[in-house]
Scaffold this motif. Structure first.
Motif, PDB file in Angstrom:
ATOM      1  N   LEU A  31       3.782   4.177   3.685  1.00 39.69           N
ATOM      2  CA  LEU A  31       3.927   2.983   2.848  1.00 39.69           C
ATOM      3  C   LEU A  31       4.094   3.361   1.385  1.00 39.69           C
ATOM      4  CD1 LEU A  31       1.248   0.658   4.495  1.00 39.69           C
ATOM      5  CD2 LEU A  31       3.721   0.350   4.546  1.00 39.69           C
ATOM      6  N   ILE A  32       3.361   4.388   0.957  1.00 37.33           N
ATOM      7  CA  ILE A  32       3.486   4.847  -0.428  1.00 37.33           C
ATOM      8  C   ILE A  32       4.889   5.374  -0.687  1.00 37.33           C
ATOM      9  CG2 ILE A  32       2.685   6.596  -2.085  1.00 37.33           C
ATOM     10  CD1 ILE A  32      -0.085   6.334  -0.743  1.00 37.33           C
ATOM     11  N   ASP A  33       5.431   6.091   0.275  1.00 44.64           N
ATOM     12  CA  ASP A  33       6.788   6.621   0.113  1.00 44.64           C
ATOM     13  C   ASP A  33       7.817   5.496   0.004  1.00 44.64           C
ATOM     14  OD1 ASP A  33       8.459   9.251   0.334  1.00 44.64           O
ATOM     15  OD2 ASP A  33       9.450   7.862   1.702  1.00 44.64           O
ATOM     16  N   LEU A  34       7.560   4.381   0.690  1.00 43.91           N
ATOM     17  CA  LEU A  34       8.472   3.243   0.637  1.00 43.91           C
ATOM     18  C   LEU A  34       8.381   2.493  -0.691  1.00 43.91           C
ATOM     19  CD1 LEU A  34       7.932   1.781   4.238  1.00 43.91           C
ATOM     20  CD2 LEU A  34       9.913   3.075   3.414  1.00 43.91           C
ATOM     21  N   ALA A  35       7.295   2.749  -1.445  1.00 44.64           N
ATOM     22  CA  ALA A  35       7.080   2.017  -2.696  1.00 44.64           C
ATOM     23  C   ALA A  35       7.181   2.930  -3.912  1.00 44.64           C
ATOM     24  CB  ALA A  35       5.715   1.337  -2.663  1.00 44.64           C
ATOM     25  N   ARG A  42       0.984   0.382 -11.535  1.00 51.42           N
ATOM     26  CA  ARG A  42       1.332  -0.982 -11.109  1.00 51.42           C
ATOM     27  C   ARG A  42       1.223  -1.107  -9.591  1.00 51.42           C
ATOM     28  NH1 ARG A  42       6.516  -2.131 -15.145  1.00 51.42           N
ATOM     29  NH2 ARG A  42       5.466  -1.331 -17.018  1.00 51.42           N
ATOM     30  N   LEU A  43       1.615  -0.044  -8.894  1.00 50.57           N
ATOM     31  CA  LEU A  43       1.460  -0.042  -7.443  1.00 50.57           C
ATOM     32  C   LEU A  43      -0.020  -0.072  -7.069  1.00 50.57           C
ATOM     33  CD1 LEU A  43       2.725   0.157  -4.635  1.00 50.57           C
ATOM     34  CD2 LEU A  43       2.761   2.649  -4.903  1.00 50.57           C
ATOM     35  N   TYR A 216      11.548  -6.101  -4.459  1.00 47.23           N
ATOM     36  CA  TYR A 216      10.743  -6.820  -3.474  1.00 47.23           C
ATOM     37  C   TYR A 216      10.254  -5.893  -2.362  1.00 47.23           C
ATOM     38  CZ  TYR A 216      12.303 -11.129  -5.714  1.00 47.23           C
ATOM     39  OH  TYR A 216      12.543 -12.123  -6.631  1.00 47.23           O
ATOM     40  N   SER A 217      11.084  -4.918  -1.994  1.00 47.11           N
ATOM     41  CA  SER A 217      10.691  -3.996  -0.929  1.00 47.11           C
ATOM     42  C   SER A 217       9.481  -3.170  -1.355  1.00 47.11           C
ATOM     43  CB  SER A 217      11.853  -3.059  -0.575  1.00 47.11           C
ATOM     44  OG  SER A 217      12.268  -2.329  -1.725  1.00 47.11           O
ATOM     45  N   GLY A 218       9.466  -2.731  -2.619  1.00 49.57           N
ATOM     46  CA  GLY A 218       8.328  -1.969  -3.123  1.00 49.57           C
ATOM     47  C   GLY A 218       7.071  -2.811  -3.208  1.00 49.57           C
ATOM     48  N   ILE A 219       7.231  -4.069  -3.664  1.00 51.77           N
ATOM     49  CA  ILE A 219       6.078  -4.971  -3.747  1.00 51.77           C
ATOM     50  C   ILE A 219       5.513  -5.230  -2.351  1.00 51.77           C
ATOM     51  CG2 ILE A 219       5.347  -7.313  -4.320  1.00 51.77           C
ATOM     52  CD1 ILE A 219       7.405  -7.286  -6.573  1.00 51.77           C
TER      53      ILE A 219
END
Length: 294
Positions: A31-35, A42-43, A216-219
């Motif tokens: 999930l971290i890699d996707l964001a 901010r993440l 939006y994908s990162g959020i």
């Protein structure tokens, strides 16, 4: 004539909940890699806010009953939120600066650090099995970093590995404090995560002042990170510990680094290699050896 019972065997709620938590924890690096498009602080804020929301249902009707013993307010509302921030924030910063699989495995040495801290503060010494287990676990991390070191690329990732190690230290200290705090922290988790999120947001304003658009994908990935590994997983683990055999449930946690490595390889984030499963196996063996004397 004896009538055979038609009652169904009860489901093993504890082990199933523990396995669910392990799967969620193992999904965190992916999930971290996707964001990665979102700045780390901010993440961290997004993930902690989502974790606070995920833990909120547990606190309903309990906060009014939970009484904090005198002298523990500063620990519950001060020290523990900072450790949560250090664990989550350092993990996200580290995985943004170093290869995901290697950084995640370094953080996953935290159970060994927890054993080291517990034995030192309990007995004032470290036994042979604990030191041996720690050596095996950290040897697994060293094995994973060896190719970078031999090729001269270790220095470029050193800061990321350092943050990953700091995250592991924070998780170990957080776990030790949770064990020593005379009240369960479950009713306070929404507030703890919220405090950590506010501090992360304030740090982000200072350290990440540039204005960037958040995809939006990162959020979504950040929210899933908070709701899953840092939210529902903690709820599931609490259910597992309270309803299952402690030894069996505890041993499930050793599978997190192996499962996380598997997810990363399947997703194409990490390249298949013998070093990754071998290092994860050494971390597991080291954790088991270290816990034998506790």
């Amino acid at each position: 004539m004896q009538v055979l019972s038609t009652q169904r065997m009860p489901l093993p709620v504890g082990p199933l909940a523990g396995l669910f938590a392990v799967v969620l924890w193992a999904s965190a690096p992916l999930l971290i890699d996707l964001a990665t498009t979102i700045p780390p602080l901010r993440l961290t804020t997004i993930a902690l806010l989502a974790g606070s929301l995920a833990a909120l249902p547990l606190s309903l009707g309990k906060n009014s009953k939970a009484e904090i013993p005198p002298g523990f307010e500063a620990i519950i509302y001060g020290v523990i939120p900072l450790l949560v921030l250090g664990a989550v924030g350092s993990y996200l910063v580290g995985l943004g600066m170093a290869p995901t699989a290697e950084g995640a495995l370094i953080t996953y040495t935290w159970p060994v650090m927890f054993v080291l801290i517990s034995q030192w503060f309990t007995h004032g010494r470290l036994s042979g099995p604990v030191l041996g287990g720690a050596a095996i676990a950290f040897g697994g991390a060293a094995l994973l970093l060896a190719p970078d070191a031999l090729s001269g690329g270790l220095s470029g990732n050193m800061a990321g590995y350092a943050f990953a190690l700091i995250a592991g230290c924070c998780w170990a200290l957080y776990s030790w404090l949770c064990q020593k705090t005379p009240v369960t922290l479950t009713p306070f988790m929404p507030t703890i995560f919220l405090i950590a999120a506010i501090v992360a947001a304030a740090m982000g304003v200072v350290l990440e002042p540039e204005v960037v658009s958040l995809p939006y994908s990162g959020i979504a990935a950040g929210a899933a990170l908070g709701l899953g590994p840092y939210g529902v997983a903690m709820v599931a683990w609490d259910v597992a510990i309270r309803n299952g055999p402690t030894g069996l449930v505890g041993s499930l946690a050793y599978g997190v680094p192996v499962l996380a490595a598997f997810f990363l390889v399947v997703a194409g984030v990490a390249a298949p290699s013998w070093e990754l499963p071998a290092a994860a196996l050494l971390v597991i063996i080291g954790s088991i050896v270290a816990r034998k004397d506790t």
